[in-house]
Design an enzyme around this catalytic site. Structure first.
Site, PDB file in Angstrom:
ATOM      1  N   CYS A   1       3.179   8.404   1.866  1.00 58.40           N
ATOM      2  CA  CYS A   1       3.515   7.396   2.873  1.00 58.40           C
ATOM      3  C   CYS A   1       3.811   6.095   2.126  1.00 58.40           C
ATOM      4  CB  CYS A   1       2.331   7.240   3.819  1.00 58.40           C
ATOM      5  SG  CYS A   1       2.553   5.943   5.036  1.00 58.40           S
TER       6      CYS A   1
ATOM      7  N   CYS B   1      -1.971   1.460   8.573  1.00 63.43           N
ATOM      8  CA  CYS B   1      -0.962   0.534   8.091  1.00 63.43           C
ATOM      9  C   CYS B   1      -1.500  -0.867   7.805  1.00 63.43           C
ATOM     10  CB  CYS B   1       0.115   0.476   9.162  1.00 63.43           C
ATOM     11  SG  CYS B   1       1.508  -0.507   8.727  1.00 63.43           S
TER      12      CYS B   1
ATOM     13  N   CYS C   1       5.217  -7.544   7.302  1.00 67.73           N
ATOM     14  CA  CYS C   1       6.155  -7.072   8.317  1.00 67.73           C
ATOM     15  C   CYS C   1       6.360  -8.183   9.339  1.00 67.73           C
ATOM     16  CB  CYS C   1       5.597  -5.828   9.015  1.00 67.73           C
ATOM     17  SG  CYS C   1       6.769  -5.064  10.160  1.00 67.73           S
TER      18      CYS C   1
ATOM     19  N   SER D   1       8.656   4.381  16.834  1.00 67.18           N
ATOM     20  CA  SER D   1       7.320   3.999  17.314  1.00 67.18           C
ATOM     21  C   SER D   1       7.457   3.390  18.695  1.00 67.18           C
ATOM     22  CB  SER D   1       6.699   2.986  16.353  1.00 67.18           C
ATOM     23  OG  SER D   1       6.555   3.569  15.087  1.00 67.18           O
TER      24      SER D   1
ATOM     25  N   GLU E   1       0.822  -1.212   0.000  1.00 71.53           N
ATOM     26  CA  GLU E   1       0.000   0.000   0.000  1.00 71.53           C
ATOM     27  C   GLU E   1       0.856   1.262   0.000  1.00 71.53           C
ATOM     28  OE1 GLU E   1      -3.041  -2.201   3.107  1.00 71.53           O
ATOM     29  OE2 GLU E   1      -2.033  -0.360   3.693  1.00 71.53           O
TER      30      GLU E   1
ATOM     31  N   CYS F   1      -1.276  -3.598  14.903  1.00 75.32           N
ATOM     32  CA  CYS F   1      -1.006  -3.198  13.524  1.00 75.32           C
ATOM     33  C   CYS F   1      -1.483  -4.275  12.552  1.00 75.32           C
ATOM     34  CB  CYS F   1       0.494  -2.952  13.358  1.00 75.32           C
ATOM     35  SG  CYS F   1       0.980  -2.659  11.646  1.00 75.32           S
TER      36      CYS F   1
ATOM     37  N   CYS G   1       3.680  -6.122  15.715  1.00 74.26           N
ATOM     38  CA  CYS G   1       3.084  -5.234  16.714  1.00 74.26           C
ATOM     39  C   CYS G   1       1.598  -5.575  16.810  1.00 74.26           C
ATOM     40  CB  CYS G   1       3.282  -3.768  16.337  1.00 74.26           C
ATOM     41  SG  CYS G   1       5.028  -3.324  16.275  1.00 74.26           S
TER      42      CYS G   1
HETATM   43  N1  SAH Z   1       7.497  -0.334  11.075  1.00 75.05           N
HETATM   44  C1  SAH Z   1       7.619   1.078  11.183  1.00 75.05           C
HETATM   45  C2  SAH Z   1       6.862   1.872  10.134  1.00 75.05           C
HETATM   46  C3  SAH Z   1       5.484   1.439   9.709  1.00 75.05           C
HETATM   47  S1  SAH Z   1       4.083   1.742  10.750  1.00 75.05           S
HETATM   48  C4  SAH Z   1       7.225   1.540  12.556  1.00 75.05           C
HETATM   49  O1  SAH Z   1       6.730   0.742  13.329  1.00 75.05           O
HETATM   50  O2  SAH Z   1       7.448   2.699  12.879  1.00 75.05           O
HETATM   51  C5  SAH Z   1       3.927   3.487  10.889  1.00 75.05           C
HETATM   52  C6  SAH Z   1       3.250   3.908  12.169  1.00 75.05           C
HETATM   53  O3  SAH Z   1       1.866   3.517  12.187  1.00 75.05           O
HETATM   54  C7  SAH Z   1       3.905   3.293  13.387  1.00 75.05           C
HETATM   55  O4  SAH Z   1       4.061   4.254  14.387  1.00 75.05           O
HETATM   56  C8  SAH Z   1       2.883   2.247  13.777  1.00 75.05           C
HETATM   57  O5  SAH Z   1       3.006   1.885  15.126  1.00 75.05           O
HETATM   58  C9  SAH Z   1       1.586   2.958  13.456  1.00 75.05           C
HETATM   59  N2  SAH Z   1       0.422   2.080  13.387  1.00 75.05           N
HETATM   60  C10 SAH Z   1       0.357   0.792  12.992  1.00 75.05           C
HETATM   61  N3  SAH Z   1      -0.890   0.309  13.121  1.00 75.05           N
HETATM   62  C11 SAH Z   1      -1.642   1.305  13.608  1.00 75.05           C
HETATM   63  C12 SAH Z   1      -3.013   1.435  13.983  1.00 75.05           C
HETATM   64  N4  SAH Z   1      -3.855   0.410  13.873  1.00 75.05           N
HETATM   65  N5  SAH Z   1      -3.427   2.629  14.469  1.00 75.05           N
HETATM   66  C13 SAH Z   1      -2.577   3.664  14.595  1.00 75.05           C
HETATM   67  N6  SAH Z   1      -1.284   3.615  14.264  1.00 75.05           N
HETATM   68  C14 SAH Z   1      -0.813   2.444  13.783  1.00 75.05           C
END
Ligand code: SAH
Length: 359
Positions: free
Chosen positions: A101, A332, A108, A211, A88, A115, A112
């Site tokens: 973005c 994401c 990934c 993050s 995406e 996510c 997390c």
């Molecule tokens: N892997 C990297 C970059 C991709 S995610 C990272 O973790 O920073 C980019 C941002 O979106 C990160 O801060 C991640 O924690 C956040 N993110 C992921 N899923 C999310 C969600 N469901 N709601 C809000 N933020 C989210």
């Protein structure tokens, strides 16, 4: 995997053109990086050459779906890759500029909990060409509505600092050839310590965002599992080293999760971490986008505002990230996570490729 259009270096493009004069390479490079258009559109080239180039410079990304929201100001693309993977990209239009973005991996491995990409798992790293083409295609659409892409954030699918070489080379292209300032490029990481150290050594002074989501190891472990390998002390240590080299403020991202990391004591622990950096880290508060695999809900608006005020009282700058594209699943990995059901969901803001154009 064969090389796609934006994988090629200028030298490789020159080689593809055999013995053509040097200005031909310049024209092709301009078509790719200044106009971000298709070989067919490069009218300075003879027709036969344009036709040949269409075959020699294959695209890496095929549009599967494009969703438009926020009155046309947020465009989310779902791309198919040559091997069937899906990634995406999000283009966010502002009155006088635009931000893209980008994804750095298909899937990934960081897992997390909240996510959508993490819930789906890792497929593979993206190549330089797959990353750069996301920017080039978004820039083409932005230009169509008179916006210049000024900022790039590596906040799409994937962990950019687990794929440093292609990500750094993509940053070079985005900077050198697409003309975007290094200070307007942000690499967001979950806290991959060796990657943060590599970023500090990288010749372009791009921004670092971490993050964090939690400021103590015991509660960060379950949300951000890589914390077991790179606990907070190690992450903060790497940020301190990055700051010594770069003198660029680091930002911390903090997805606001109800009852998990939005209490007064969480703000205090976070403020302590911020102050371990000099200058103090900036905090981006992200209202959590709901994902199917995570039961806990995002904090309410009042709680997010209260948390922000608390941080500011503790001497930490904090901004609330405006949610873009929530109704088109622009968080994401959310679009890709829906897999094959995507085209069939009858939602008011979802439009298919042929009908959706930024307005
Ligand atoms: N892997 C990297 C970059 C991709 S995610 C990272 O973790 O920073 C980019 C941002 O979106 C990160 O801060 C991640 O924690 C956040 N993110 C992921 N899923 C999310 C969600 N469901 N709601 C809000 N933020 C989210």
């Amino acid at each position: 995997m064969s090389l796609s259009r934006y994988d090629l270096t200028r030298q490789q493009v020159a080689e593809l053109l055999d013995n053509a004069p040097k200005y031909r390479t310049d024209q092709v490079w301009e078509g790719m990086y200044r106009d971000c258009s298709e070989p067919d559109d490069w009218s300075t080239l003879p027709r036969a050459l344009r036709e040949r180039l269409s075959g020699l410079l294959p695209r890496a990304l095929t549009e599967v779906l494009r969703s438009v929201s926020d009155d046309g100001q947020t465009i989310k693309y779902l791309w198919g890759l040559a091997d069937g993977n899906r990634i995406e990209t999000v283009l966010m239009l502002y009155p006088d500029r635009a931000t893209v973005c980008v994804s750095s991996q298909a899937g990934c491995a960081m897992a997390c909990s909240f996510c959508a990409t993490g819930q789906a798992g890792f497929s593979r790293h993206l190549s330089v060409g797959e990353i750069v083409e996301q920017v080039a295609l978004a820039r083409r659409d932005a230009a169509g509505v008179d916006r210049r892409v000024s900022n790039i954030v590596f906040m799409g699918m994937g962990e950019p600092l687990a794929n440093t070489e292609p990500v750094f080379e993509a940053c070079r292209r985005i900077h050198d050839d697409l003309g975007i300032s290094a200070r307007s490029i942000t690499v967001s990481t979950v806290g991959v310590v060796p990657g943060i150290r590599a970023l500090a050594e990288f010749e372009l002074p791009v921004n670092l965002a971490v993050s964090l989501h939690s400021a103590d190891d015991a509660s960060r472990d379950p949300i951000v599992p890589i914390n077991r390998r790179y606990p907070l002390d190690a992450v903060i240590g790497a940020c301190q080293d990055y700051l010594r080299v770069r003198r660029r403020r680091v930002s911390f991202e903090w997805g606001m999760i109800s009852g998990v990391n939005d209490r007064a004591e969480d703000a205090e622990l976070l403020a302590d971490l911020c102050h371990r950096l000099e200058p103090s880290a900036h905090v981006n508060l992200i209202p959590l986008n709901p994902t199917p695999g995570y039961a806990t809900v995002g904090s309410g608006h009042q709680t997010v505002r209260g948390f922000q005020r608390r941080l500011e009282n503790l001497g930490v700058n904090a901004t609330i990230r405006r949610n873009r594209g929530t109704e088109i699943d622009a968080a994401c990995g959310q679009l890709a996570a829906q897999g094959v059901s995507i085209g069939r969901r009858p939602e008011r803001n979802r439009q298919t490729t042929s009908s959706a154009r930024p307005t």
